[in-house]
Design a protein around this motif. Structure first.
Motif, mmCIF file in Angstrom:
data_model
loop_
_atom_site.group_PDB
_atom_site.id
_atom_site.type_symbol
_atom_site.label_atom_id
_atom_site.label_comp_id
_atom_site.label_asym_id
_atom_site.label_seq_id
_atom_site.Cartn_x
_atom_site.Cartn_y
_atom_site.Cartn_z
ATOM 1 N N CYS A 80 -0.067 -0.245 -2.832
ATOM 2 C CA CYS A 80 0.722 -0.926 -3.870
ATOM 3 C C CYS A 80 2.211 -0.780 -3.587
ATOM 4 O O CYS A 80 2.969 -1.761 -3.668
ATOM 5 N N ARG B 208 -4.793 3.602 -2.473
ATOM 6 C CA ARG B 208 -4.499 2.374 -3.215
ATOM 7 C C ARG B 208 -3.055 2.358 -3.718
ATOM 8 O O ARG B 208 -2.361 1.353 -3.624
ATOM 9 N N LYS C 153 4.879 -3.805 -2.696
ATOM 10 C CA LYS C 153 6.097 -4.041 -3.477
ATOM 11 C C LYS C 153 7.328 -4.042 -2.575
ATOM 12 O O LYS C 153 8.204 -4.901 -2.711
ATOM 13 N N VAL D 110 -5.286 -4.045 -3.494
ATOM 14 C CA VAL D 110 -4.166 -3.818 -4.408
ATOM 15 C C VAL D 110 -4.350 -4.601 -5.701
ATOM 16 O O VAL D 110 -4.115 -4.087 -6.795
ATOM 17 N N SER D 111 -4.791 -5.854 -5.595
ATOM 18 C CA SER D 111 -4.952 -6.698 -6.785
ATOM 19 C C SER D 111 -6.156 -6.303 -7.634
ATOM 20 O O SER D 111 -6.279 -6.724 -8.781
#
Length: 126
Positions: free
Chosen positions: A89, A85, A93, A28-29
């Protein structure tokens, strides 16, 4: 650099989900991108001082989720579609928001107090 730098395992909890969470968060990062070679199962087990079967289980789960692919000759590689992906994400969240809301409620904050806290904090953190 140590691939697993920053991973702090909680030995009171199951290790496999922690390993999966760590890899998902790196995808994710953006610190793990497609075609990044994963350390072998044995290397990972030795580096983290965990059972190789635990690493095998985590890698298999990540393969099933569409995050890793394994070729016997090449080992395991990150191979994550944009759709996967984006799903990761959104999941990250939601988990972050749920954690914040739970903690705010434990502290007795109202909805407005929680929003004010976020607003104030948002502006004060660079």
């Amino acid at each position: 650099m140590d691939f697993w730098h920053g991973l702090m395992l909680d030995r009171t909890q199951a290790v496999c989900p922690q390993l999966c969470r760590y890899i998902r968060s790196r995808v994710v990062s953006g610190s793990l991108t497609n075609d990044t070679r994963m350390p072998s199962r044995r290397e990972t087990a030795a580096a983290l001082e965990i059972n190789p079967n635990t690493v095998q289980k985590a890698y298999k789960q990540l393969e099933d989720e569409g995050i890793l692919v394994t070729d016997g000759n090449l080992g395991s590689l990150v191979r994550c579609s944009e759709a996967v992906r984006m799903r990761l994400c959104e999941q990250a969240k939601r988990e972050m928001a749920c954690g914040f809301v739970q903690k705010a409620r434990e502290l007795g904050l109202t909805y407005k107090q929680a929003l004010d806290l976020i607003s104030d904090t948002w502006e004060s953190i660079p």
